[in-house]
Each structure stands twice: as C-alpha cells, then as structure tokens.
Design a protein around this motif. Sequence first.
Motif, PDB file in Angstrom:
ATOM      1  N   MET A 120       0.842  -1.189   0.000  1.00 44.39           N
ATOM      2  CA  MET A 120       0.000   0.000   0.000  1.00 44.39           C
ATOM      3  C   MET A 120       0.879   1.242   0.000  1.00 44.39           C
ATOM      4  O   MET A 120       2.051   1.186   0.374  1.00 44.39           O
ATOM      5  N   SER A 121       0.304   2.351  -0.397  1.00 42.20           N
ATOM      6  CA  SER A 121       1.102   3.577  -0.484  1.00 42.20           C
ATOM      7  C   SER A 121       1.441   4.138   0.884  1.00 42.20           C
ATOM      8  O   SER A 121       2.385   4.918   1.019  1.00 42.20           O
ATOM      9  N   GLY A 122       0.693   3.743   1.895  1.00 46.80           N
ATOM     10  CA  GLY A 122       0.980   4.199   3.247  1.00 46.80           C
ATOM     11  C   GLY A 122       0.429   3.234   4.269  1.00 46.80           C
ATOM     12  O   GLY A 122      -0.569   2.553   4.019  1.00 46.80           O
ATOM     13  N   VAL A 123       1.081   3.145   5.426  1.00 46.41           N
ATOM     14  CA  VAL A 123       0.590   2.329   6.542  1.00 46.41           C
ATOM     15  C   VAL A 123       0.294   3.265   7.705  1.00 46.41           C
ATOM     16  O   VAL A 123       1.185   3.949   8.203  1.00 46.41           O
ATOM     17  N   MET A 124      -0.964   3.304   8.115  1.00 47.99           N
ATOM     18  CA  MET A 124      -1.375   4.173   9.212  1.00 47.99           C
ATOM     19  C   MET A 124      -1.633   3.410  10.507  1.00 47.99           C
ATOM     20  O   MET A 124      -1.762   4.019  11.569  1.00 47.99           O
ATOM     21  N   GLU A 125      -1.722   2.109  10.445  1.00 52.44           N
ATOM     22  CA  GLU A 125      -1.947   1.308  11.640  1.00 52.44           C
ATOM     23  C   GLU A 125      -1.478  -0.116  11.396  1.00 52.44           C
ATOM     24  O   GLU A 125      -1.545  -0.626  10.266  1.00 52.44           O
ATOM     25  N   LEU A 126      -0.984  -0.752  12.450  1.00 52.97           N
ATOM     26  CA  LEU A 126      -0.632  -2.172  12.437  1.00 52.97           C
ATOM     27  C   LEU A 126      -1.269  -2.835  13.648  1.00 52.97           C
ATOM     28  O   LEU A 126      -1.289  -2.256  14.730  1.00 52.97           O
ATOM     29  N   GLN A 127      -1.786  -4.044  13.456  1.00 49.27           N
ATOM     30  CA  GLN A 127      -2.334  -4.803  14.567  1.00 49.27           C
ATOM     31  C   GLN A 127      -2.032  -6.285  14.364  1.00 49.27           C
ATOM     32  O   GLN A 127      -2.254  -6.826  13.271  1.00 49.27           O
ATOM     33  N   TRP A 128      -1.516  -6.924  15.393  1.00 51.04           N
ATOM     34  CA  TRP A 128      -1.309  -8.358  15.377  1.00 51.04           C
ATOM     35  C   TRP A 128      -2.556  -9.020  15.956  1.00 51.04           C
ATOM     36  O   TRP A 128      -3.007  -8.681  17.053  1.00 51.04           O
ATOM     37  N   GLU A 129      -3.147  -9.949  15.210  1.00 43.27           N
ATOM     38  CA  GLU A 129      -4.316 -10.693  15.665  1.00 43.27           C
ATOM     39  C   GLU A 129      -3.869 -12.110  15.996  1.00 43.27           C
ATOM     40  O   GLU A 129      -3.767 -12.967  15.112  1.00 43.27           O
ATOM     41  N   PRO A 130      -3.594 -12.393  17.280  1.00 41.32           N
ATOM     42  CA  PRO A 130      -3.011 -13.689  17.633  1.00 41.32           C
ATOM     43  C   PRO A 130      -3.914 -14.872  17.325  1.00 41.32           C
ATOM     44  O   PRO A 130      -3.433 -15.938  16.948  1.00 41.32           O
ATOM     45  N   GLN A 131      -5.228 -14.705  17.459  1.00 44.21           N
ATOM     46  CA  GLN A 131      -6.127 -15.828  17.249  1.00 44.21           C
ATOM     47  C   GLN A 131      -6.087 -16.322  15.801  1.00 44.21           C
ATOM     48  O   GLN A 131      -6.283 -17.502  15.535  1.00 44.21           O
ATOM     49  N   ALA A 132      -5.846 -15.417  14.868  1.00 47.24           N
ATOM     50  CA  ALA A 132      -5.779 -15.788  13.449  1.00 47.24           C
ATOM     51  C   ALA A 132      -4.354 -15.806  12.929  1.00 47.24           C
ATOM     52  O   ALA A 132      -4.128 -16.075  11.749  1.00 47.24           O
ATOM     53  N   ALA A 133      -3.384 -15.501  13.799  1.00 49.85           N
ATOM     54  CA  ALA A 133      -1.960 -15.491  13.431  1.00 49.85           C
ATOM     55  C   ALA A 133      -1.732 -14.659  12.173  1.00 49.85           C
ATOM     56  O   ALA A 133      -1.121 -15.100  11.211  1.00 49.85           O
ATOM     57  N   ARG A 134      -2.250 -13.426  12.178  1.00 47.94           N
ATOM     58  CA  ARG A 134      -2.060 -12.551  11.023  1.00 47.94           C
ATOM     59  C   ARG A 134      -1.810 -11.117  11.468  1.00 47.94           C
ATOM     60  O   ARG A 134      -2.257 -10.682  12.529  1.00 47.94           O
ATOM     61  N   LEU A 135      -1.094 -10.414  10.633  1.00 43.06           N
ATOM     62  CA  LEU A 135      -0.750  -9.014  10.859  1.00 43.06           C
ATOM     63  C   LEU A 135      -1.641  -8.152   9.973  1.00 43.06           C
ATOM     64  O   LEU A 135      -1.711  -8.365   8.763  1.00 43.06           O
TER      65      LEU A 135
END
Length: 469
Positions: free
Chosen positions: A376-391
């Motif tokens: 993406m052209s920009g990243v404004m937020e990151l979140q790790w979702e442990p239950q689904a093992a995805r970023l």
Amino acid sequence: MTASRTRRLCRDFALLLVTGSALAGSLAASPAHAAPAGDIRINEVVTTGDVEDSIELYNKGAAAVDISGWILKDDKDGSKYKIASGTTLTAGASRAFDVHGAFGLGSDDRARLYLADGKTLVDSFSWSKHSAPSWSRCPDGTGAFKAAKVTLGAANDCGGGGTTPVAWPGSGKVTTADPADVFGEDLSGLYQEGGVMWAAQNNGRLWRLVRNGSGGWAPDTGGGWASGKSLRFPGGSGHPDSEGVTVAGGGSATGVFVASERNGDASGTSRLSVLKYDVSGTGSTLTAAKEWNLTSDLPSVGSNLGFEGITWVPDTYLTGAAFKDAATGAAYDPARYGAHSGGVFFTGVEGTGMIYGYVLQDSGAFTRVASVDSGMSGVMELQWEPQAARLWAVCDDTCDGRHSTLRIGTSGVFTTTAVYNRPTGMPNYNNEGFTLAGADECTAGSKSVYWSDDSNDDGHALRKGTITC
C-alpha cells in the motif's frame, strides 16, 4: 481394473465434465446448487501440519448465508461435523473449521458439505494425496483447486500475492463508538486490551478508555485519565507526535509502547522513535522510561510521514513459523538478542508503506530483523491478531480505507495474504487507528473491531464494526 474403481473413475469423470477443473486428474468439485446455499463453497482443505484436518468454507455470493447446523463429512457417511448454531457467512467471507475431533482427513479422501438435513449435498472436493501444505481454490470460491500456502480464514494464496481487494470480512454496518465531541481531531493509534482501550493522539497525549455501557468507549474517569495524559520524551522534554500504541506480552502492567514520528517542539525534523511508558501512576503527565530512536537506521522520510502504527508479535509465534531474521539471513533466534520484550515490534511508515520489525533490547540497543513492503502507499496502523496469526496493515482515506493481512510464508517472511475494502457502510474516513477484540468476544461467529477517525467527522472519533472470527 475392479468394478468399484471403474465406478469411481466414471463418477470423477462426470464431475470433471460439470466443473471443468481438476488437479492431477483426481480433484473434483460438485455442481452448484440453487442460491443461496450454492454460494457456499468448500474453499480450502488442510490435511497435514499444525492445522491438520481443517476445512474452510467461502461465500462467493452477494448475500449473507446462515450455515447453522450444516454438516461436514469426509468420504465416510458415518463421519459428521455439525456447524454451530448462529454461524453466518457474509458475502466474500471465509471461515475455517477444525474437524479433527469428529474425523480425520486422509491422503486419499474427500471433503463434503451438506445442508442441515445431512442429505442435500452442497459441495465436495476429493484428492489423492495429502495437502502440501494446502488444497485451495484459485480464485476463491470459483476456481479449481491447487496446491498453495495455508491461508485459512483469509484470501487463498494463488501465486499472485492475494492483493486483489475483496469485500470486508464482516458486516457492512458501522456505528459510532464514542460520545460526541470528546476527543476532537488527531486521534490515531488504538489497542484494545480486554476491557481497556489505549488511544494515542498526535498532540502527545495518551488515553485510557473504558466501556461506556452502550457498546462504545469513553475516557476512564479515574487515575488522572479523564482528559488523557500528556506524553514526554525521557527526561521530561518535548511532546512526541504519538501516532501508534501497543503493549507487549506482559500487558500494560509492564509498560505501554508508543510510536512517534517527531518531536512536536521541533516538528520539522523526523524522530522515528518507540517510547515505553509506565502507566501505573495517577499524575497528568507521563515521561518515557525508555526511547529507541530508530531514525538513523531507516530511510529518510518527511517529518510528518514517519511512524504511524506499531504492534508486537511474540517470539513464540515467530520461531514456530520459521521467521527469517533479516539481520542474519538465518532463522530468527531470540536468544541472540539477550533481554528484550519476548517479541518483535513491527512499525508502519506512512510515507513509504513499509513495515519494519525490530528487536528492542532492554539495554536500549535495537536490531532491525524485517523490512516488509505492505503493498500500500501508506501504513497508518498495524495490529497483530493472535487468534488468526495474522498481521493487519491499515491505510486511511489515501487508499480508500483498505486493510491488508500478512502472514509468514514458506520463505520465512511476512507476505500479503489478503486485501479488504472498507465496510460498505463506512464513508472514506481518515481512519488512522484500528483494533480488534479478542477471541473471547466472539459471538455467533463475529467479533467487534474499531477505527479512530483522525478528522473527527461529525464530532465522533471512534467507530465500531465487526469481522468474522
């Protein structure tokens, strides 16, 4: 050739004529039934590995379908996995089911989906060898099955990076989640920690929010949090341009981490930092206990185009997924870095769309162990979702509110597995924050998610939606 094998070959050939798809001459899918039931397809099957005996279903239609009570079977009629009551698949959504407790999926087997009567076949798929590691439809819901990466619960990885935007994996409905005119503009990063939500505001302020009894959040009125707390760099100087917030494995009791792109008192100069705060006191100001200033280790960006998001991923997941350490070129070994948080902090850059992973040592040292292009052209937020093992990587109105999910692939690096459009019921707000409820809040197959609107449109900075669990 035995008579039974002749009948089986004739059956498979007939299926191939209907579907026009096969894998090594032995993979087949059943003909579609009338909508809406026919919109639900077996989409991915995993027979071996950490998530063995898993079957994913996908809704390829335009309307939600209640699949409560539907039944999954293997090639034996006596096998039976009944889908729980209250389970609905929205349009474009997928959901994986662990059938291991009911039956196993063998190397020469079949997955079948029936309506709740146990007699009406909706879809089926057969194979002649174990998944390596996944049998996946390409594209989702409509294509032929092929060997692919495991992407249960997300878009199938069909070799194209999974970057074609698809519908939001939850309800299209979005509601306000805060009282009117509380935060004003510049509310940015979010992180839900059970019954508390942490919120970072660009003016160097951190908020502790609690549930307000109407499905939303409001400032905690105790502990000096009623108006948020002012943030300072170590030593008490400056005002961090606080954009992202997260906690590590020990929770907020061991510190809250804030990502900042500059010092508000010197706003023309980049200062890409991660700051750690002790939030246990009652004072109105928080002074950072530690700063990791990463500016010199990263490509130059504009002073207002730096860190926007931060999240923490535990070492246990990274080592289990064979994460590759970019600093060594070998498998990530946490012991190499001595005392640290027990995980890696991933930061997102607004100006480039890059995601960087850092081990932040207790000593103040740091090492970059990952550099990931979000696509993406920009990243404004990151979140790790442990239950689904995805970023989750989130872009604001610059990208029309799109969200990407990333997982560690077979090469040991994070790669994009899906790109989601924003919910249909949400305008293209300037959302700079995003957070997800935990698995404990999953009800009838869905859980809450929240966004923070930097522009405070219509006097509200927080909004609530849902995704499938």
